[in-house]
Scaffold this active site. Structure first.
Site, mmCIF file in Angstrom:
data_model
loop_
_atom_site.group_PDB
_atom_site.id
_atom_site.type_symbol
_atom_site.label_atom_id
_atom_site.label_comp_id
_atom_site.label_asym_id
_atom_site.label_seq_id
_atom_site.Cartn_x
_atom_site.Cartn_y
_atom_site.Cartn_z
ATOM 1 N N ASP A 1 2.070 0.880 -1.328
ATOM 2 C CA ASP A 1 1.840 2.030 -2.193
ATOM 3 C C ASP A 1 0.597 1.806 -3.041
ATOM 4 O OD1 ASP A 1 4.110 3.339 -1.294
ATOM 5 O OD2 ASP A 1 5.395 2.548 -2.887
ATOM 6 N N TYR B 1 8.257 -9.790 -2.199
ATOM 7 C CA TYR B 1 7.660 -9.029 -3.297
ATOM 8 C C TYR B 1 8.058 -9.613 -4.645
ATOM 9 C CZ TYR B 1 7.089 -5.289 0.201
ATOM 10 O OH TYR B 1 6.755 -4.560 1.316
ATOM 11 N N ASP C 1 8.874 5.384 -8.959
ATOM 12 C CA ASP C 1 7.972 4.387 -9.539
ATOM 13 C C ASP C 1 7.238 4.999 -10.727
ATOM 14 O OD1 ASP C 1 5.835 5.931 -8.559
ATOM 15 O OD2 ASP C 1 5.399 4.572 -6.904
ATOM 16 N N ARG D 1 10.945 0.479 -4.235
ATOM 17 C CA ARG D 1 11.181 1.613 -5.139
ATOM 18 C C ARG D 1 12.622 2.109 -5.037
ATOM 19 N NH1 ARG D 1 7.797 6.319 -3.568
ATOM 20 N NH2 ARG D 1 7.270 5.264 -1.623
#
Length: 290
Positions: free
Chosen positions: A40, A68, A82, A178
């Protein structure tokens, strides 16, 4: 002659993955550039790009696990799940206890069914979901099976009605961090969204191998295809006779190296192909000898 290989980019915040591909096309002076899975715009970190013949590796690399580092804000929901979206609801997270947070995280660990965010690149009837969502349409996305191998809480910071949770997530391809933030907040009754995301690893390629675009503009660093394949997949070295077969798209007897992609190398160490084993036969997925 066009260089072929992987470029491991440390993607900056605010850039789309397509922006990075466009920049790399200019730096590498070729249109043959692609990526092995998007990040993203808000996110930073490891973005694996293929240059030249290595674009044919990307579909196989995209299926590998990813790691992540994320920050989740509990107490606020957004329409994108987000920080780039609009706030849709607030509910105090002040009463969320440590044990409740741990239980919520545990429930989202392992094989789970996950509904992707409405603002995502998934296609619905041939159209990207994010385009429909931005027109104000309600997008119905089906839940998908993903695996969260590890979801570890690293730090918890409380500030009035909100809680910021730093976490590390190791997950299968196709997992939306997310959506984890959204679902964690929903399970705790306060809502949640992602405020920061950094991808630290894609398969065997990590931040230690990643370079910023500015550094790549000064010195292009391309991981040769043979090294890239040997790092990501089992390796099979073959004889001259078998090398000739593989170079012409022929099949080999299976060597018992597993069902996934296997890198096949000639006696001189040159990468020949990726193959997959089906029963007693190893058949080519992609041949790289021109």
């Amino acid at each position: 002659m066009e260089n072929s290989g992987l470029v491991i980019v440390d993607k900056p915040s605010g850039w789309t993955s397509h922006d990075v591909v466009g920049r790399m096309r200019r730096l590498a002076k070729t249109r043959r550039v692609g990526h092995a899975g998007t990040l993203d715009p808000m996110a930073t970190g490891v973005l694996v790009l293929g240059v030249g013949k290595a674009t044919r590796l990307l579909g196989h690399l995209a299926l590998t696990d990813k790691v992540y580092e994320a920050t989740i804000r509990l107490g606020v929901s957004t329409n994108t799940d987000d920080a780039e979206g609009e706030v849709t609801a607030t509910a105090s997270a002040a009463s969320v206890t440590g044990p409740a947070l741990d239980a919520g995280v545990a429930a989202l660990t392992g094989p789970i069914r996950q509904v992707p965010p409405q603002v995502s690149a998934i296609k619905v009837n041939g159209e990207r979901a994010y385009r429909m969502a931005r027109r104000g349409e309600e997008v119905e996305l089906a839940a998908r099976s993903v695996t969260v191998h590890d979801f570890a809480v690293l730090d918890v910071r409380r500030d009035g009605d909100v809680i910021d949770v730093d976490a590390s997530v190791t997950c299968s391809s196709g997992t939306y961090i997310r959506a984890l933030a959204r679902d964690l907040g929903a399970s705790l009754g306060c809502g949640g969204h992602l405020t920061a995301l950094r991808r630290t690893r894609v398969g065997p390629y990590d931040l230690g191998m990643a370079r910023t675009l500015d550094r790549l503009a000064e010195k292009m660093e391309i991981l040769p295809m043979g090294e890239a394949v040997a790092a990501a997949f089992p390796r099979r070295d073959v004889s001259d006779d078998d090398a000739r077969k593989v170079a012409h798209g022929g099949r080999l007897p299976a060597a018992g190296l597993g069902p996934g992609p296997i890198g096949v190398f000639a006696p001189d160490g040159a990468l020949l192909a990726l193959v997959e084993e089906r029963g007693a036969v190893a058949r080519p997925l992609a041949v790289f000898i021109s």
